[in-house]
Design a protein around this motif. Structure first.
Motif, PDB file in Angstrom:
ATOM      1  N   ARG A 145       8.776   2.712  -0.311  1.00 51.31           N
ATOM      2  CA  ARG A 145       7.747   1.626   0.438  1.00 51.31           C
ATOM      3  C   ARG A 145       7.206   0.893  -0.709  1.00 51.31           C
ATOM      4  NH1 ARG A 145       3.681   5.630   3.822  1.00 51.31           N
ATOM      5  NH2 ARG A 145       2.963   3.359   4.392  1.00 51.31           N
ATOM      6  N   GLN A 146       6.859   1.354  -1.660  1.00 46.76           N
ATOM      7  CA  GLN A 146       6.305   0.567  -2.928  1.00 46.76           C
ATOM      8  C   GLN A 146       7.228  -0.480  -3.217  1.00 46.76           C
ATOM      9  OE1 GLN A 146       3.388   0.770  -4.327  1.00 46.76           O
ATOM     10  NE2 GLN A 146       3.788  -1.029  -5.661  1.00 46.76           N
ATOM     11  N   TYR A 149       6.986  -3.120  -0.412  1.00 44.36           N
ATOM     12  CA  TYR A 149       6.093  -3.870  -0.673  1.00 44.36           C
ATOM     13  C   TYR A 149       5.899  -5.019  -1.799  1.00 44.36           C
ATOM     14  CZ  TYR A 149       0.892  -4.776  -1.726  1.00 44.36           C
ATOM     15  OH  TYR A 149      -0.166  -5.338  -2.111  1.00 44.36           O
ATOM     16  N   LYS A 153       5.732  -8.934  -1.016  1.00 39.49           N
ATOM     17  CA  LYS A 153       4.608  -9.851  -1.836  1.00 39.49           C
ATOM     18  C   LYS A 153       5.182 -10.932  -2.619  1.00 39.49           C
ATOM     19  CE  LYS A 153       0.854  -9.214  -2.432  1.00 39.49           C
ATOM     20  NZ  LYS A 153      -0.313  -9.860  -1.680  1.00 39.49           N
TER      21      LYS A 153
END
Length: 247
Positions: A145-146, A149, A153
């Protein structure tokens, strides 16, 4: 049988929640919230328009219900396999087979039993191993998930940011402003004149509104000073700049 995400409130279950330990349900519910979802999908059958009944995964269902009660926004949906009516009998046979296979070691309906000390230690070790596996899986999910993300971004940072017409008049360089005025239909000569007037005026004070731009921007016409931008032309500017993504 197809995989879906289903709204928890649209699912019913004919096995009562009292069959399961409240502490165990709370524990799994917390894990679902922390990991962002349930790793063992429910098996459901359709009972109506977007309504379902649990065929397998009763414990997981009630844990998902508890997770939704604790965090309605994050845990509104649950992963599930929805049985096709034409395959219903075959799926039921599979479910029955798995239940029979695991009935000796993992009953879904909890009943109090007495165990000797060695059995208690063995069960405790099994639970710790399962807990470690779940924690490892949760850690992997969090890492993925990181990464997602960070990728989103990065993509977002590459997308050119659109600025408002007022910000353009206040912040763009003389060259950039001249180019933008040309896209709004100004001739090369007039675009340069207007851009130079804008730069001169904003050095005194930033424009407070587009109406302020209309009032203060002047260009030479013979011996006279006239408005550099008319009201109609400002409408053209706003319309043109809103439809063009400048890089």
């Amino acid at each position: 049988m197809k995989f879906y995400t289903v709204d928890v409130k649209n699912i019913t279950c004919d096995v009562p929640p009292s069959n399961f330990s409240d502490d165990a349900l709370n524990s799994l519910a917390d894990m679902i919230i922390e990991s962002g979802g349930i790793i063992r999908p429910l098996v459901l059958k359709t009972t109506g328009l977007e309504t379902y009944a649990v065929v397998d995964g009763y414990f997981e269902y009630y844990a998902a219900v508890r997770a939704r009660e604790k965090n309605p926004r994050q845990c509104e949906m649950v992963n599930a396999f929805v049985i096709s009516p034409k395959n219903e009998d075959e799926i039921f046979k599979q479910v029955a087979a798995f239940r029979e296979l695991g009935s000796d070691n993992k009953p879904e309906v909890q009943t109090p039993i007495k165990t000797n000390h060695s059995e208690s230690i063995s069960q405790n070790n099994d639970f710790k191993l399962l807990e470690k596996q779940i924690n490892d899986l949760m850690s992997e999910v969090a890492q993925e998930r990181q990464k997602l993300y960070e990728t989103l971004k990065f993509i977002e940072s590459q997308i050119p940011k659109q600025i408002t017409p007022l910000d353009a008049f206040n912040d763009l360089s003389l060259l950039e402003l001249t180019f933008r005025l040309r896209t709004a239909g100004f001739t090369d000569k007039k675009a340069v004149q207007v851009a130079e007037s804008v730069e001169k005026e904003r050095k005194k004070k930033n424009f407070e509104s587009l109406k302020d731009v209309l009032a203060r921007v002047k260009i030479a016409s013979g011996k006279k000073q006239i408005k550099g931008i008319s009201g109609d032309k400002m409408v053209d500017i706003v319309d043109s700049w809103s439809r063009i993504l400048f890089i």
